[in-house]
Write a protein that holds these residues in place. Structure first.
Motif, PDB file in Angstrom:
ATOM      1  N   LEU A 142       0.839  -1.198   0.000  1.00  0.00           N
ATOM      2  CA  LEU A 142       0.000   0.000   0.000  1.00  0.00           C
ATOM      3  C   LEU A 142       0.870   1.243   0.000  1.00  0.00           C
ATOM      4  O   LEU A 142       1.826   1.362   0.769  1.00  0.00           O
ATOM      5  N   LEU A 143       0.511   2.181  -0.858  1.00  0.00           N
ATOM      6  CA  LEU A 143       1.099   3.518  -0.894  1.00  0.00           C
ATOM      7  C   LEU A 143      -0.047   4.503  -1.010  1.00  0.00           C
ATOM      8  O   LEU A 143      -0.944   4.320  -1.847  1.00  0.00           O
ATOM      9  N   THR A 144      -0.044   5.525  -0.189  1.00  0.00           N
ATOM     10  CA  THR A 144      -1.101   6.521  -0.269  1.00  0.00           C
ATOM     11  C   THR A 144      -0.528   7.903   0.051  1.00  0.00           C
ATOM     12  O   THR A 144       0.618   8.028   0.477  1.00  0.00           O
ATOM     13  N   VAL A 145      -1.324   8.933  -0.202  1.00  0.00           N
ATOM     14  CA  VAL A 145      -0.884  10.325  -0.086  1.00  0.00           C
ATOM     15  C   VAL A 145      -1.837  11.048   0.863  1.00  0.00           C
ATOM     16  O   VAL A 145      -3.060  10.894   0.775  1.00  0.00           O
ATOM     17  N   PHE A 146      -1.281  11.879   1.720  1.00  0.00           N
ATOM     18  CA  PHE A 146      -2.079  12.558   2.749  1.00  0.00           C
ATOM     19  C   PHE A 146      -2.761  13.793   2.156  1.00  0.00           C
ATOM     20  O   PHE A 146      -2.341  14.921   2.367  1.00  0.00           O
ATOM     21  N   MET A 147      -3.831  13.553   1.412  1.00  0.00           N
ATOM     22  CA  MET A 147      -4.652  14.636   0.876  1.00  0.00           C
ATOM     23  C   MET A 147      -5.778  14.915   1.864  1.00  0.00           C
ATOM     24  O   MET A 147      -6.970  14.724   1.585  1.00  0.00           O
ATOM     25  N   ASN A 148      -5.398  15.383   3.052  1.00  0.00           N
ATOM     26  CA  ASN A 148      -6.361  15.555   4.132  1.00  0.00           C
ATOM     27  C   ASN A 148      -7.466  16.544   3.803  1.00  0.00           C
ATOM     28  O   ASN A 148      -8.588  16.447   4.335  1.00  0.00           O
ATOM     29  N   ARG A 149      -7.202  17.496   2.905  1.00  0.00           N
ATOM     30  CA  ARG A 149      -8.197  18.532   2.653  1.00  0.00           C
ATOM     31  C   ARG A 149      -9.360  18.051   1.776  1.00  0.00           C
ATOM     32  O   ARG A 149     -10.293  18.820   1.544  1.00  0.00           O
ATOM     33  N   ARG A 150      -9.341  16.812   1.351  1.00  0.00           N
ATOM     34  CA  ARG A 150     -10.560  16.233   0.785  1.00  0.00           C
ATOM     35  C   ARG A 150     -11.657  16.166   1.839  1.00  0.00           C
ATOM     36  O   ARG A 150     -12.838  16.123   1.495  1.00  0.00           O
ATOM     37  N   TRP A 151     -11.236  16.141   3.113  1.00  0.00           N
ATOM     38  CA  TRP A 151     -12.182  16.036   4.217  1.00  0.00           C
ATOM     39  C   TRP A 151     -12.329  17.357   4.964  1.00  0.00           C
ATOM     40  O   TRP A 151     -12.698  17.387   6.126  1.00  0.00           O
ATOM     41  N   ASP A 152     -12.061  18.460   4.287  1.00  0.00           N
ATOM     42  CA  ASP A 152     -12.401  19.780   4.837  1.00  0.00           C
ATOM     43  C   ASP A 152     -13.918  19.906   4.939  1.00  0.00           C
ATOM     44  O   ASP A 152     -14.670  19.353   4.115  1.00  0.00           O
ATOM     45  N   SER A 153     -14.359  20.688   5.901  1.00  0.00           N
ATOM     46  CA  SER A 153     -15.784  20.944   6.055  1.00  0.00           C
ATOM     47  C   SER A 153     -16.404  21.490   4.773  1.00  0.00           C
ATOM     48  O   SER A 153     -17.486  21.070   4.351  1.00  0.00           O
ATOM     49  N   ASP A 154     -15.699  22.441   4.123  1.00  0.00           N
ATOM     50  CA  ASP A 154     -16.278  23.069   2.928  1.00  0.00           C
ATOM     51  C   ASP A 154     -16.447  22.085   1.783  1.00  0.00           C
ATOM     52  O   ASP A 154     -17.427  22.137   1.030  1.00  0.00           O
ATOM     53  N   GLN A 155     -15.492  21.142   1.641  1.00  0.00           N
ATOM     54  CA  GLN A 155     -15.594  20.160   0.561  1.00  0.00           C
ATOM     55  C   GLN A 155     -16.731  19.175   0.820  1.00  0.00           C
ATOM     56  O   GLN A 155     -17.483  18.817  -0.096  1.00  0.00           O
ATOM     57  N   LEU A 156     -16.879  18.748   2.066  1.00  0.00           N
ATOM     58  CA  LEU A 156     -17.965  17.819   2.402  1.00  0.00           C
ATOM     59  C   LEU A 156     -19.329  18.502   2.269  1.00  0.00           C
ATOM     60  O   LEU A 156     -20.303  17.895   1.811  1.00  0.00           O
ATOM     61  N   THR A 157     -19.388  19.774   2.644  1.00  0.00           N
ATOM     62  CA  THR A 157     -20.644  20.524   2.507  1.00  0.00           C
ATOM     63  C   THR A 157     -20.993  20.716   1.042  1.00  0.00           C
ATOM     64  O   THR A 157     -22.152  20.536   0.635  1.00  0.00           O
ATOM     65  N   LEU A 158     -20.009  21.091   0.236  1.00  0.00           N
ATOM     66  CA  LEU A 158     -20.266  21.288  -1.191  1.00  0.00           C
ATOM     67  C   LEU A 158     -20.727  19.989  -1.844  1.00  0.00           C
ATOM     68  O   LEU A 158     -21.654  20.002  -2.668  1.00  0.00           O
ATOM     69  N   ARG A 159     -20.113  18.877  -1.501  1.00  0.00           N
ATOM     70  CA  ARG A 159     -20.559  17.587  -2.055  1.00  0.00           C
ATOM     71  C   ARG A 159     -22.035  17.332  -1.724  1.00  0.00           C
ATOM     72  O   ARG A 159     -22.799  16.872  -2.562  1.00  0.00           O
ATOM     73  N   ARG A 160     -22.407  17.633  -0.475  1.00  0.00           N
ATOM     74  CA  ARG A 160     -23.810  17.433  -0.077  1.00  0.00           C
ATOM     75  C   ARG A 160     -24.734  18.313  -0.907  1.00  0.00           C
ATOM     76  O   ARG A 160     -25.776  17.852  -1.401  1.00  0.00           O
TER      77      ARG A 160
END
Length: 355
Positions: A120-138
């Motif tokens: 497994l290799l992954t990248v810390f793109m933590n800002r996918r889980w910003d409040s604004d991104q989650l709200t916009l998706r909703r």
């Protein structure tokens, strides 16, 4: 079931403020080791993570590789690829802080190496889980905006003078991993791609306006194959920052002024799971607005959820599922950033290859 033991290489801002607290607060994970030569950072690691083992060099860590279950690379950007490759060669899954690499070619080679090793290799793109991104998706999913026409996203700061003690990102040229485009621009591009998919062409303006070796002011326009256009700003020279988000749809717009509060919470010493703490919850005073002409109403914000990254990672390591962020997403993001640099150099839009 025993915790999965993580080693964190680098204990500056990324390692100490972002990775270690989030990792330590995730059920099934623990901070077993830290690599840092700095005496102050050593003391902080030992104080905040009792029982942690501190190594001066990565060589010491890898000599004890069989005592760990994963490695988190939180060193400066130019060290990401060699350290992650060493982790993989030691048989350890790797989390790499963004950007995955200074170049798309280096990132691609690292992902292919992980696949060849079956790790497994992954990248810390933590800002996918910003409040604004989650709200916009909703809002998009529930149809509040209609069809999205334009997505404007900003990470703007006001730091007009280069300080004598410049952060390494400001004193390092872009080809070695420095600059605001590779720093904040990585998040902006990743969020846009996650929301709206691949890009047909990009136009960009990128400049070093304060006289240093690293770019400090950038503007990108992405035309997505799915229809929306993304306008992205990353700058240290915004004396009057614009709204964090302004998203225009054919039914309504979503406008949000401020930045997600999770970084400030971590810097202040708060931790997910603290007693009486509602992690990621934004007060009503910081909610965005739904607007349609003269009509306007509050759009309640979804709680920010950076801890979800390490919860998904723990599940992936236990169950063999997908990583929280596909590393090929990071390769595609770096390819787009390199196309943006070409656009800025040529003062013209640059087409991206199909697929």
């Amino acid at each position: 079931m025993p915790d999965l033991r993580a080693a964190i290489i680098g204990f500056g801002l990324a390692g100490s403020v972002f990775h270690a607290p989030l990792l330590a607060s995730t059920a099934g994970l623990s901070v077993a080791s830290v690599v840092t030569r700095d005496p102050g950072r050593r003391e902080r690691a030992e104080r905040e993570h009792p029982g942690v083992r501190v190594f001066d060099e990565a060589d010491e860590l890898f000599a004890h590789g069989d005592e760990h279950d994963l490695v988190v690379v939180a060193a400066p950007n130019e060290a990401h690829v060699p350290l992650a490759r060493r982790a993989l060669d030691a048989g350890l899954p790797a989390v790499v802080d963004k950007p995955l690499a200074p170049s798309a070619a280096d990132a691609r080679g690292l992902v292919e190496h992980a696949e060849a090793r079956g790790l497994l290799l992954t990248v810390f793109m933590n800002r996918r889980w910003d409040s604004d991104q989650l709200t916009l998706r909703r809002l998009i999913e529930e149809g509040s905006l209609g069809s999205v026409l334009s997505y404007e996203s900003r990470f703007e700061r006001w730091r007009p003078q280069l300080s004598e003690k410049q952060p390494w990102r400001e004193r390092t040229p872009p080809e070695a991993g420095g600059g605001v485009l590779l720093d904040l621009g990585t998040h902006l591009v990743d969020q846009a791609l996650a929301l709206f998919g691949s890009v047909a062409h990009v136009y960009a303006e990128v400049a070093a306006r304060r006289g240093g070796p690293a770019d400090d002011d950038s503007f990108l326009v992405l035309q997505h194959h799915s229809g929306p256009r993304s306008l992205l700003w990353a700058s240290t020279l915004a004396a009057a920052p614009g709204p964090r988000l302004r998203v225009l749809g054919d039914r309504a717009a979503y406008v949000l002024a401020g930045l997600d509060g999770q970084e400030d919470a971590l810097r202040a010493g708060r931790r997910p799971g603290d007693p009486d703490d509602q992690w990621g919850v934004e007060p009503a005073s910081r909610w965005g607005r739904l607007m349609a002409g003269d009509e306007e109403e509050a759009a309640p914000s979804e709680p920010g959820a950076w801890p979800r990254f390490y919860a998904l990672l723990e599940r992936a390591l236990r169950e063999g599922g997908p990583p929280p962020v596909d590393p090929w997403d990071a390769v595609r993001g770096l390819e787009l950033l390199e196309a943006a640099r070409r656009s800025a150099a040529e003062a013209a839009a640059v087409a991206l290859p199909a697929g």
